[in-house]
Design a protein around this motif. Structure first.
Motif, PDB file in Angstrom:
ATOM      1  N   ALA A   1      -5.375 -31.112  20.822  1.00 24.22           N
ATOM      2  CA  ALA A   1      -5.976 -32.182  19.547  1.00 24.22           C
ATOM      3  C   ALA A   1      -6.722 -33.292  20.497  1.00 24.22           C
ATOM      4  O   ALA A   1      -7.652 -33.614  19.798  1.00 24.22           O
ATOM      5  CB  ALA A   1      -4.607 -32.715  18.935  1.00 24.22           C
ATOM      6  N   LYS A   2      -6.305 -33.643  21.562  1.00 20.57           N
ATOM      7  CA  LYS A   2      -6.989 -34.952  22.274  1.00 20.57           C
ATOM      8  C   LYS A   2      -8.343 -34.592  22.694  1.00 20.57           C
ATOM      9  O   LYS A   2      -9.463 -35.218  22.567  1.00 20.57           O
ATOM     10  CB  LYS A   2      -6.118 -35.155  23.639  1.00 20.57           C
ATOM     11  CG  LYS A   2      -5.549 -36.463  23.723  1.00 20.57           C
ATOM     12  CD  LYS A   2      -5.181 -36.981  25.068  1.00 20.57           C
ATOM     13  CE  LYS A   2      -4.219 -38.008  25.024  1.00 20.57           C
ATOM     14  NZ  LYS A   2      -3.636 -38.107  26.245  1.00 20.57           N
ATOM     15  N   ARG A   3      -8.413 -33.047  23.231  1.00 26.42           N
ATOM     16  CA  ARG A   3      -9.796 -32.666  23.171  1.00 26.42           C
ATOM     17  C   ARG A   3     -10.815 -32.455  22.111  1.00 26.42           C
ATOM     18  O   ARG A   3     -11.975 -32.757  22.426  1.00 26.42           O
ATOM     19  CB  ARG A   3      -9.719 -31.315  23.832  1.00 26.42           C
ATOM     20  CG  ARG A   3      -9.652 -30.876  25.576  1.00 26.42           C
ATOM     21  CD  ARG A   3     -10.027 -29.652  25.725  1.00 26.42           C
ATOM     22  NE  ARG A   3      -9.151 -28.724  25.252  1.00 26.42           N
ATOM     23  CZ  ARG A   3      -7.973 -28.058  25.407  1.00 26.42           C
ATOM     24  NH1 ARG A   3      -7.233 -28.710  26.245  1.00 26.42           N
ATOM     25  NH2 ARG A   3      -7.353 -27.291  24.698  1.00 26.42           N
ATOM     26  N   GLN A   4     -10.134 -32.278  21.220  1.00 25.99           N
ATOM     27  CA  GLN A   4     -11.063 -32.087  20.118  1.00 25.99           C
ATOM     28  C   GLN A   4     -11.080 -33.551  19.117  1.00 25.99           C
ATOM     29  O   GLN A   4     -11.717 -33.472  18.248  1.00 25.99           O
ATOM     30  CB  GLN A   4     -10.447 -31.110  18.894  1.00 25.99           C
ATOM     31  CG  GLN A   4     -10.398 -29.722  19.493  1.00 25.99           C
ATOM     32  CD  GLN A   4      -9.745 -28.754  18.626  1.00 25.99           C
ATOM     33  OE1 GLN A   4     -10.565 -28.330  17.583  1.00 25.99           O
ATOM     34  NE2 GLN A   4      -8.626 -28.226  18.720  1.00 25.99           N
ATOM     35  N   GLY A   5     -10.680 -34.426  19.475  1.00 25.69           N
ATOM     36  CA  GLY A   5     -10.774 -35.864  19.043  1.00 25.69           C
ATOM     37  C   GLY A   5     -10.038 -35.784  17.714  1.00 25.69           C
ATOM     38  O   GLY A   5     -10.502 -36.501  16.957  1.00 25.69           O
ATOM     39  N   ILE A   6      -8.791 -35.089  17.580  1.00 27.33           N
ATOM     40  CA  ILE A   6      -8.104 -35.102  16.255  1.00 27.33           C
ATOM     41  C   ILE A   6      -7.185 -36.149  16.410  1.00 27.33           C
ATOM     42  O   ILE A   6      -6.014 -36.121  17.295  1.00 27.33           O
ATOM     43  CB  ILE A   6      -7.554 -33.877  16.073  1.00 27.33           C
ATOM     44  CG1 ILE A   6      -8.660 -32.712  15.937  1.00 27.33           C
ATOM     45  CG2 ILE A   6      -6.531 -33.580  14.911  1.00 27.33           C
ATOM     46  CD1 ILE A   6      -8.113 -31.037  16.039  1.00 27.33           C
ATOM     47  N   SER A   7      -7.108 -37.055  15.648  1.00 28.33           N
ATOM     48  CA  SER A   7      -5.947 -38.094  15.564  1.00 28.33           C
ATOM     49  C   SER A   7      -4.924 -38.250  14.496  1.00 28.33           C
ATOM     50  O   SER A   7      -3.953 -38.697  14.562  1.00 28.33           O
ATOM     51  CB  SER A   7      -6.740 -39.465  15.571  1.00 28.33           C
ATOM     52  OG  SER A   7      -7.311 -39.429  14.354  1.00 28.33           O
ATOM     53  N   ASN A   8      -4.989 -37.138  13.406  1.00 22.27           N
ATOM     54  CA  ASN A   8      -3.976 -36.864  12.507  1.00 22.27           C
ATOM     55  C   ASN A   8      -3.203 -35.671  12.836  1.00 22.27           C
ATOM     56  O   ASN A   8      -2.648 -35.196  11.971  1.00 22.27           O
ATOM     57  CB  ASN A   8      -4.740 -36.830  10.894  1.00 22.27           C
ATOM     58  CG  ASN A   8      -5.750 -35.845  11.173  1.00 22.27           C
ATOM     59  OD1 ASN A   8      -6.393 -35.376  12.015  1.00 22.27           O
ATOM     60  ND2 ASN A   8      -6.021 -35.085   9.769  1.00 22.27           N
ATOM     61  N   ALA A   9      -3.068 -35.262  13.885  1.00 24.51           N
ATOM     62  CA  ALA A   9      -2.188 -34.336  14.397  1.00 24.51           C
ATOM     63  C   ALA A   9      -1.093 -34.805  15.467  1.00 24.51           C
ATOM     64  O   ALA A   9      -1.797 -35.397  16.447  1.00 24.51           O
ATOM     65  CB  ALA A   9      -2.914 -32.974  14.772  1.00 24.51           C
ATOM     66  N   ASN A  10       0.113 -34.649  15.099  1.00 21.59           N
ATOM     67  CA  ASN A  10       0.931 -35.129  16.329  1.00 21.59           C
ATOM     68  C   ASN A  10       1.911 -34.135  16.493  1.00 21.59           C
ATOM     69  O   ASN A  10       2.436 -33.084  15.826  1.00 21.59           O
ATOM     70  CB  ASN A  10       2.109 -36.116  15.401  1.00 21.59           C
ATOM     71  CG  ASN A  10       1.086 -37.411  14.610  1.00 21.59           C
ATOM     72  OD1 ASN A  10       0.778 -38.288  15.512  1.00 21.59           O
ATOM     73  ND2 ASN A  10       0.806 -37.339  13.710  1.00 21.59           N
ATOM     74  N   PHE A  11       2.428 -33.863  17.897  1.00 20.31           N
ATOM     75  CA  PHE A  11       3.341 -32.691  18.236  1.00 20.31           C
ATOM     76  C   PHE A  11       4.441 -33.302  18.947  1.00 20.31           C
ATOM     77  O   PHE A  11       4.734 -34.446  19.537  1.00 20.31           O
ATOM     78  CB  PHE A  11       2.517 -31.929  19.072  1.00 20.31           C
ATOM     79  CG  PHE A  11       1.308 -31.398  18.532  1.00 20.31           C
ATOM     80  CD1 PHE A  11       1.496 -30.371  17.490  1.00 20.31           C
ATOM     81  CD2 PHE A  11       0.013 -31.967  18.266  1.00 20.31           C
ATOM     82  CE1 PHE A  11       0.456 -29.484  16.932  1.00 20.31           C
ATOM     83  CE2 PHE A  11      -0.913 -31.438  17.755  1.00 20.31           C
ATOM     84  CZ  PHE A  11      -0.906 -30.166  17.204  1.00 20.31           C
ATOM     85  N   PHE A  12       5.601 -32.470  18.559  1.00 22.64           N
ATOM     86  CA  PHE A  12       6.860 -32.988  18.991  1.00 22.64           C
ATOM     87  C   PHE A  12       7.698 -31.480  19.501  1.00 22.64           C
ATOM     88  O   PHE A  12       7.510 -30.495  18.725  1.00 22.64           O
ATOM     89  CB  PHE A  12       7.748 -33.456  17.816  1.00 22.64           C
ATOM     90  CG  PHE A  12       7.090 -34.757  17.059  1.00 22.64           C
ATOM     91  CD1 PHE A  12       7.029 -35.763  17.827  1.00 22.64           C
ATOM     92  CD2 PHE A  12       5.987 -34.435  16.147  1.00 22.64           C
ATOM     93  CE1 PHE A  12       6.469 -36.892  17.202  1.00 22.64           C
ATOM     94  CE2 PHE A  12       5.484 -35.483  15.382  1.00 22.64           C
ATOM     95  CZ  PHE A  12       5.642 -36.762  16.076  1.00 22.64           C
ATOM     96  N   VAL A  13       8.532 -31.812  20.623  1.00 20.27           N
ATOM     97  CA  VAL A  13       9.370 -30.714  20.807  1.00 20.27           C
ATOM     98  C   VAL A  13      10.574 -30.787  19.766  1.00 20.27           C
ATOM     99  O   VAL A  13      10.995 -32.094  19.609  1.00 20.27           O
ATOM    100  CB  VAL A  13       9.983 -30.856  22.264  1.00 20.27           C
ATOM    101  CG1 VAL A  13      11.038 -29.796  22.520  1.00 20.27           C
ATOM    102  CG2 VAL A  13       8.841 -30.927  23.309  1.00 20.27           C
ATOM    103  N   GLY A  14      11.128 -29.995  19.038  1.00 16.80           N
ATOM    104  CA  GLY A  14      11.812 -29.858  17.760  1.00 16.80           C
ATOM    105  C   GLY A  14      12.297 -28.536  17.394  1.00 16.80           C
ATOM    106  O   GLY A  14      11.521 -27.710  17.453  1.00 16.80           O
TER     107      GLY A  14
END
Ligand SMILES: C[S@@+](CC[C@H](N)C(=O)[O-])C[C@H]1O[C@@H](n2cnc3c(N)ncnc32)[C@H](O)[C@@H]1O
Length: 276
Positions: free
Chosen positions: A128-141
């Motif tokens: 997400a960071k590499r692609q400049g995506i700010s509306n995706a959030n990732f969680f261990v769950g």
């Protein structure tokens, strides 16, 4: 939907609020979960076990990046296309976030990816960071006990991962949609033909939703040609066959340099059972 308002504390179930580089809950104990330098957060209560390991994650990432499953990503974006900024999509069992990031990039909604595999989640956040995506959030769950408020999600996507119907129904808003993707009958038949003497088509999954209302389904099928032993092995390692193939058959796989195979996805769209 910002990240505030959808997440709950995995320990005490209070609301989780993001403040700079951490999430704090509003419960009496103010549990705190730090956001890592890669951008992901561990919201799993206790020690995580299970989920894909580093090797499986790398194989899947390398294969998905070849674009063979792009038609599926595009179909998911079409299905979710009317969701916009302020709405939320949960990707339950998101792996390395190939589909989560694609959805986040193409529709305005916020995407929340959860997976048991820390390796997969780190990879998803970095991507997400590499692609400049700010509306995706990732969680261990874990997807059977998601740290997500009830009746809060506009959509849940569940792609080649275990299906936790009860939990998905709990977190979905009234009017929200669950999109489940499974392997179709002929998915990877060519790969199986190249490796095994006797070949069976895929059976329907046993853990499909039973109490939610099926409102739409799609079948997406096409053929692909893959060049190169590494890419073929990466595809094979994404399948359950990689755990139960004899040495003799593995040798056949190892010798493959070119593969033509069927790709077939079944996509099911469900609504909450009390909705219709
Ligand atoms: C076959 S992979 C699919 C990943 C991704 N959805 C994709 O299609 O690229 C299945 C994923 O489900 C995750 N998984 C399995 N059981 C899980 C659970 N109980 N909670 C969260 N994730 C789980 C695995 O770690 C793995 O990343």
């Amino acid at each position: 939907m910002s990240v505030n308002g959808i997440l709950i504390c995995p320990v005490c179930r209070g609301a989780l609020i993001r403040k700079e580089k951490s999430y704090f809950c509003n419960g009496a104990k103010k549990h705190c979960f730090d956001i890592s330098s890669s951008g992901h957060t561990n919201l799993y209560p206790g020690r995580v076990s299970g989920g894909d390991d580093k090797k499986a994650v790398k194989s899947r990432t390398d294969f998905l990046n070849l674009g063979f499953y792009l038609p599926l990503a595009q179909k998911l974006c079409d299905i979710l296309g009317d969701l916009s900024t302020g709405q939320s999509v949960i990707d339950a069992g998101c792996g390395e976030g190939y589909y989560s990031n694609m959805i986040a990039k193409n529709i305005g909604a916020s995407v929340f990816g959860f997976d048991l595999s820390k390796e997969a989640i780190i990879s998803a956040s970095r991507s997400a960071k590499r692609q400049g995506i700010s509306n995706a959030n990732f969680f261990v769950g874990g997807i059977y006990d998601l740290p997500v408020k009830e009746d809060s999600a506009d959509a849940v996507v569940n792609i080649f991962a275990p299906c936790a119907e009860k939990e998905f129904s709990r977190i979905l808003k009234r009017g929200g949609r669950l999109v489940v993707v499974t392997a179709g009958k002929n998915h990877l038949l060519g790969l199986k033909r190249a490796v095994y003497e006797t070949v069976y088509t895929n059976e329907a999954r046993a853990d499909m939703p039973e109490n939610m209302k099926l409102i739409e389904s799609f079948n997406l099928s096409y053929n692909i040609e893959i060049e190169g032993a590494d890419s073929i092995r990466n595809l094979f390692s994404m399948t359950p066959y990689s755990y139960r193939t004899s040495e003799r058959d593995m040798q056949k796989l190892m010798a493959l340099e070119h593969l033509e195979t069927e790709i077939e996805f079944d996509i099911f769209v469900y609504a909450k059972e009390d909705e219709i």
